[in-house]
Design an enzyme around this catalytic site. Structure first.
Site, short mmCIF file in Angstrom:
data_model
loop_
_atom_site.label_atom_id
_atom_site.label_comp_id
_atom_site.label_asym_id
_atom_site.label_seq_id
_atom_site.Cartn_x
_atom_site.Cartn_y
_atom_site.Cartn_z
N THR A 153 -40.19 -111.56 -33.47
CA THR A 153 -40.61 -112.96 -33.60
C THR A 153 -39.41 -113.90 -33.48
O THR A 153 -39.48 -115.06 -33.84
CB THR A 153 -41.35 -113.20 -34.93
OG1 THR A 153 -40.47 -112.89 -36.00
CG2 THR A 153 -42.59 -112.33 -35.03
N PHE A 154 -38.29 -113.35 -33.03
CA PHE A 154 -37.11 -114.17 -32.75
C PHE A 154 -36.58 -113.76 -31.38
O PHE A 154 -36.89 -112.66 -30.90
CB PHE A 154 -36.05 -114.02 -33.86
CG PHE A 154 -35.64 -112.60 -34.13
CD1 PHE A 154 -34.66 -111.98 -33.36
CD2 PHE A 154 -36.23 -111.87 -35.15
CE1 PHE A 154 -34.27 -110.67 -33.60
CE2 PHE A 154 -35.85 -110.56 -35.41
CZ PHE A 154 -34.87 -109.96 -34.63
N TYR A 190 -32.91 -93.43 -29.95
CA TYR A 190 -31.85 -94.40 -29.65
C TYR A 190 -30.73 -94.37 -30.68
O TYR A 190 -30.97 -94.08 -31.85
CB TYR A 190 -32.46 -95.81 -29.56
CG TYR A 190 -33.62 -95.87 -28.60
CD1 TYR A 190 -33.43 -95.65 -27.24
CD2 TYR A 190 -34.93 -96.11 -29.04
CE1 TYR A 190 -34.49 -95.67 -26.35
CE2 TYR A 190 -36.00 -96.14 -28.15
CZ TYR A 190 -35.77 -95.91 -26.81
OH TYR A 190 -36.83 -95.92 -25.93
#
Ligand SMILES: *[C@@H]1O[C@H](CO)[C@@H](O)[C@H](O)[C@H]1NC(C)=O
Ligand SMILES: *[C@@H]1O[C@H](CO)[C@@H](O)[C@H](O)[C@H]1NC(C)=O
Ligand SMILES: *[C@@H]1O[C@H](CO)[C@@H](O)[C@H](O)[C@H]1NC(C)=O
Ligand SMILES: *[C@@H]1O[C@H](CO)[C@@H](O)[C@H](O)[C@H]1NC(C)=O
Length: 337
Positions: A212-213, A140
């Site tokens: 985790t966000f 990417y």
């Protein structure tokens, strides 16, 4: 879609992490996802995988921007042509190469003894956790694309415990954090050395999880290193000055504690390169669960035992996942880079 909810959530923000999925369409994974992070690491459920290679950090000093995002203190490595980079190779994401993008620091409140790590080990939460997020630069073009794509991200997590001295690079970050106490403030780190934040160990546990966000994308291979680094109580207090507001308020709104609640493993494997099985040959014959299972993984001696006190008897403490047993006395080892 529901802008009033977001505006109503200016500060103090009453919308906790459990409601992220409801706020915004792109955050659906936060509530619907079944392979979410963080998780509790249960030392008796680890699977030894002899094919897990050590993690390699290539590159040394980078330029970075350190920002108070209002949610977390985040260091973002400047990703520009002809600038130094940090590549992470080896480990569970081999043969891909990942480029370090950002480092976030999760901490608790030192004065109230509240711990702030996102991952827990045997249900024990630690004072802080530093997370190095890297993206798959073989597949990417940048972090944003990788974040939503298969095999996109690698997160290397360092547990921080209280010690007699603060590890050198964490001390430098601690000092720098004093200039970004309010939301939106940034400071330039011209000679930041991310690898110096890592403890001296090649041992880790790994599992497939998520950010985790928001949007909690399930594209993250997590690596949690098996030794902590250290911070003094006084230095942890300095991080506690971080505010969620752009300016000083009569009633300060502190960032801490900044961790997402634990998520269920839902049957995911947690693998390790800590060979807990090799010295167990005498025990294994008498311990029916200590067998080689599918895909060449060797089960830990304690695996499948419901009763902890039974399984522990078969696992010498020196050989189990040992974050919890390392005390600040080890600081001389861990603190010198
Ligand atoms: C990181 O990998 C890229 C190729 O993707 C390479 O150009 C660069 O030199 C590497 N950086 C380091 C520090 O090894
Ligand atoms: C990331 O790459 C994509 C595709 O090349 C591009 O559209 C996007 O603007 C890039 N994002 C950033 C933040 O550079
Ligand atoms: C950080 O560096 C950039 C240039 O890379 C500069 O524009 C900016 O003003 C600097 N910020 C601070 C707080 O010094
Ligand atoms: C676990 O095993 C120990 C020793 O056999 C026993 O004393 C204890 O009651 C057991 N605990 C549970 C929760 O079954």
């Amino acid at each position: 879609m529901i802008p009033w909810l977001l505006t109503a959530c200016i500060y103090p923000c009453v919308i906790g992490p459990d409601f992220w999925g409801l706020l915004h369409g792109d955050w659906r994974m936060c509530t619907a996802g079944q392979m979410q992070s963080p998780v509790n690491i249960d030392p008796s459920q680890l699977l030894y995988d002899p094919h897990l290679m050590p993690i390699n950090i290539e590159g040394n000093i980078v330029e970075a921007v350190f920002e108070n995002t209002g949610q977390l203190p985040v260091v973002t490595v400047k990703d520009l042509p002809n600038r130094p980079t940090i590549n992470i190779t080896g480990g569970p994401t081999m043969p891909y190469r990942y480029k370090l993008h950002q480092i976030s620091v999760h901490f608790g409140r030192a004065d109230e003894g509240e711990k702030g790590s996102e991952h827990t080990v045997d249900r024990v939460r630690f004072p802080a956790e530093i997370q190095l997020l890297a993206y798959n630069s073989a597949l990417y073009p940048n972090f944003s694309v990788a974040m939503t794509s298969p095999r996109g991200l690698l997160a290397v997590s360092v547990i921080v415990d209280i010690g007699k001295t603060t590890s050198v690079e964490l001390r430098r970050l601690t000092v720098a954090s004093q200039s970004i106490n309010y939301k939106g403030q940034t400071t330039n780190l011209t000679d930041f050395q991310p690898s110096a934040l890592l403890p001296k160990t090649s041992h880790y546990v790994t599992y497939e999880g998520s950010l985790t966000f928001p949007g909690c994308h399930e594209t993250v291979t997590w690596v949690i290193l098996n030794n902590p680094i250290y911070i003094t109580n006084d230095d942890l207090q300095i991080w506690n000055e971080m505010q969620k507001t752009e300016t000083k308020q009569p009633e300060p709104s502190y960032m801490t504690p900044a961790y997402r609640p634990l998520k269920s493993l839902n049957g995911r494997l947690v693998r390790t390169n800590i060979n807990v099985g090799s010295k167990q040959s005498t025990v294994s014959s008498s311990c029916p669960s200590n067998v080689y299972v599918e895909m060449g993984y060797q089960a830990n001696p304690g695996r499948n035992k419901r009763n902890d006190s039974v399984s522990r008897r078969y696992v010498p403490t020196s050989e189990v996942f040992e974050i919890d047993s390392i005390r600040p006395d080890d600081v001389s080892k861990a603190g010198s880079f």
